[in-house]
Design an enzyme around this catalytic site. Structure first.
Site, mmCIF file in Angstrom:
data_model
loop_
_atom_site.group_PDB
_atom_site.id
_atom_site.type_symbol
_atom_site.label_atom_id
_atom_site.label_comp_id
_atom_site.label_asym_id
_atom_site.label_seq_id
_atom_site.Cartn_x
_atom_site.Cartn_y
_atom_site.Cartn_z
ATOM 1 N N ASP A 19 0.780 -1.240 0.000
ATOM 2 C CA ASP A 19 0.000 0.000 0.000
ATOM 3 C C ASP A 19 0.818 1.300 0.000
ATOM 4 O OD1 ASP A 19 -1.512 -2.144 0.874
ATOM 5 O OD2 ASP A 19 -2.319 -1.135 2.638
ATOM 6 N N GLU A 68 -10.624 -2.719 4.395
ATOM 7 C CA GLU A 68 -9.311 -2.174 4.733
ATOM 8 C C GLU A 68 -9.171 -0.776 4.125
ATOM 9 O OE1 GLU A 68 -6.456 -6.081 4.946
ATOM 10 O OE2 GLU A 68 -6.816 -5.350 2.935
HETATM 11 C C1 FRU Z 1 -3.935 -3.621 2.690
HETATM 12 C C2 FRU Z 1 -3.295 -4.086 3.987
HETATM 13 C C3 FRU Z 1 -3.657 -3.147 5.120
HETATM 14 C C4 FRU Z 1 -2.511 -3.304 6.056
HETATM 15 C C5 FRU Z 1 -1.349 -3.486 5.116
HETATM 16 C C6 FRU Z 1 -0.265 -4.398 5.653
HETATM 17 O O1 FRU Z 1 -3.276 -4.072 1.556
HETATM 18 O O2 FRU Z 1 -3.671 -5.404 4.268
HETATM 19 O O3 FRU Z 1 -4.900 -3.422 5.713
HETATM 20 O O4 FRU Z 1 -2.339 -2.204 6.886
HETATM 21 O O5 FRU Z 1 -1.873 -4.026 3.922
HETATM 22 O O6 FRU Z 1 0.859 -4.375 4.829
#
Ligand code: FRU
Length: 503
Positions: free
Chosen positions: A43, A218
């Site tokens: 992300d 998320e």
């Molecule tokens: C989304 C996610 C988020 C988390 C991050 C961990 O892709 O799963 O929810 O904070 O990636 O790398």
């Protein structure tokens, strides 16, 4: 000690098996899309504009080519096109991984972290992923975002919940306070909190379950987005769903509605997807943009297969920055989110095609990309009732991805990445399509191609397909435009090769 060793060992492995490919020129390496120099990225995080610089932090495992040891990697830009890689800004902690979060400019020193510092500074708000729970932490920077100091009062939010993450914080001017949108993934909810100092947060409201629940929610983002052709704005709540996207794995959905400073109320109960492909997730918007524009960057992958894609010595690519607006669509399905990619004119190299043409069945038009596998084109195409257009983006070995328009089937637009042999994976599916949101026979297309990634913007970006593709025998070197069944008018086709941002 152990971590240090792991890092050295993995750097060594990458060095010896790297077959002397210069960095940023490896097979599959995008040339004008951001990717980290080495190792695993997911992300975008902490997108913020401060003192003339756009910061791009990102979920980063500096030790391996899969997710783990999550930290905040860092790059900066002055134009949102050229990026400079910087050292890790927030490393993994002994107590947990640093998961997704956001960054804000605290220019009035509401937090007290910037006593005596004119103009304040950057504060990061992120999830600490501990073995038994996820909590929200705050850290501040005294060196303009290069490194962060943890707030000694952390965590600032703790629900004793193993799934509670991805705080997106922004300044809500009418209420003179900070607002946080944060996901309660397994409850399919976004929780809203408010704070005057970024340290003490009070619960405001919860949104959800709504739209597509999937397994988890998320990376929420809440923005006030301009409505095209008006001076009005509306609130848009973006929510990542993973796994469980209609086409599999991860995708972003959005809700259009109102935020009154306390509560988000959607206009309707419809879940709309931001993309009809499979590689657009965890998008995040910039805080503090120069003129209040809403600018997003998305991750061009999918948790279903991201840890297996055949890129080396890195994994993970971001979309080019895209500007968000709303198109009023009263006759159809409510207001639609429009994504407009940043203009890439400053990267234009050669003009590959410029003009209009009538394509006849049996006489394809071939446009060479003149030795460059990074290019873009823009056009409007008009087909008759039975016509179909295939734009085959291909290499000399015949591997290709196709962007097509099918007037014989209601003007649907499709993308097929099946005729490529670089990545065999059951979840890496091939066919994507969307309906025609236009009521006439014309379709406007803007397409970005960059060695192993594709962004297709349909009708000014009201429909988008974001897709990775892997051609084993070399990246695309030409486009073949093929009309089927009836002639197709290609209006104002402009195609340009694009310079690398890395050289
Ligand atoms: C989304 C996610 C988020 C988390 C991050 C961990 O892709 O799963 O929810 O904070 O990636 O790398």
């Amino acid at each position: 000690m152990k971590k240090q060793f792991l890092f050295l060992a993995s750097a060594f492995l990458l060095a010896v098996s790297g077959v002397a490919q210069p960095l940023y020129d490896e097979p599959y390496r995008p040339q004008y899309h951001f990717s980290p120099p080495t190792h695993f990225m997911n992300d975008p995080n902490g997108l913020v504009f401060f003192k003339g610089i756009f910061h791009l932090y990102y979920q980063y495992n500096p030790l391996e080519l899969v997710a783990g040891h999550q930290s905040w990697g860092h790059a900066t830009s002055t134009d949102l096109i050229h990026w400079k890689n910087l050292p890790i800004a927030i490393p993994e902690m002994p107590t947990g991984q640093i998961f997704t979060g956001s960054a804000v400019v605290d220019n009035n020193n509401t937090s007290g972290f910037f006593n005596g510092v004119a103009g304040g500074g950057l504060v990061a708000i992120y999830t600490l992923n501990e073995p038994t729970k996820e909590v929200q932490n705050v850290a501040f920077s005294h060196d303009d975002g290069t490194s962060y100091i943890e707030f000694e009062g952390n965590p600032v939010l703790d629900l004793q919940n193993p799934n509670f993450r991805d705080p997106k914080v922004f300044w809500y001017a009418p209420g003179h306070r900070w607002i946080m949108a944060v996901a309660l993934p397994r409850a399919h909810q976004v929780l809203f909190y408010a704070s005057r100092d970024l340290k003490n947060w009070s619960f405001l409201s919860a949104f959800g379950p709504a739209g597509i629940e999937a397994f988890q929610w998320e990376t929420p983002n809440l923005n006030e987005v301009p409505i095209q052709g008006t001076n009005e704005k509306k609130w848009v709540l973006i929510v990542g769903i993973n796994p469980g996207a209609p086409v599999g794995g991860s995708i972003n959905q959005y809700f259009v509605g109102n935020f009154d400073g306390t509560k988000f109320t959607p206009d309707d109960s419809a879940a709309r997807l931001m993309d009809f492909g499979k590689d657009f997730y965890a998008t995040q918007t910039y805080n503090n943009t120069p003129s209040g524009e809403v600018i997003e960057v998305g991750w061009m992958s999918n948790w279903q297969y991201t840890q297996d894609v055949p890129t080396f010595p890195w994994r993970g690519v971001f979309t080019v920055p895209r500007f968000l607006s709303l198109r009023q669509n009263p006759t159809q399905t409510g207001d639609l989110l429009v994504q407009t990619p940043i203009a890439l004119d400053s990267l234009h190299d050669k003009t590959l095609f410029n003009g209009a043409t009538m394509l006849s069945p049996g006489s394809p038009l071939t446009i060479s990309s003149q030795g460059n596998s990074s290019f873009e084109f823009h056009t409007t195409v008009i087909g008759g009732d039975k016509g179909r257009l295939n734009i085959n983006i291909r290499n000399a070995a015949g591997e290709q991805v196709t962007v097509g328009v099918d007037w014989d089937h209601d003007g649907q637009v499709y993308v097929n990445r099946g005729q490529t042999t670089g990545f065999n994976n059951p979840y890496f599916t091939n066919d994507f399509s969307t309906w025609n949101s236009n009521l006439d026979q014309s379709i406007e297309l803007r397409v970005l191609v960059d060695r192993s990634v594709l962004e297709v913007f349909v009708d000014d970006g009201v429909k988008v397909c974001t897709s990775s593709f892997f051609m084993q025998h070399g990246p695309p070197t030409e486009m073949q435009w093929v009309a089927e069944n009836s002639p197709i008018l290609v209006e104002d086709l402009e195609a340009f090769s694009l310079k690398s941002i890395w050289r």
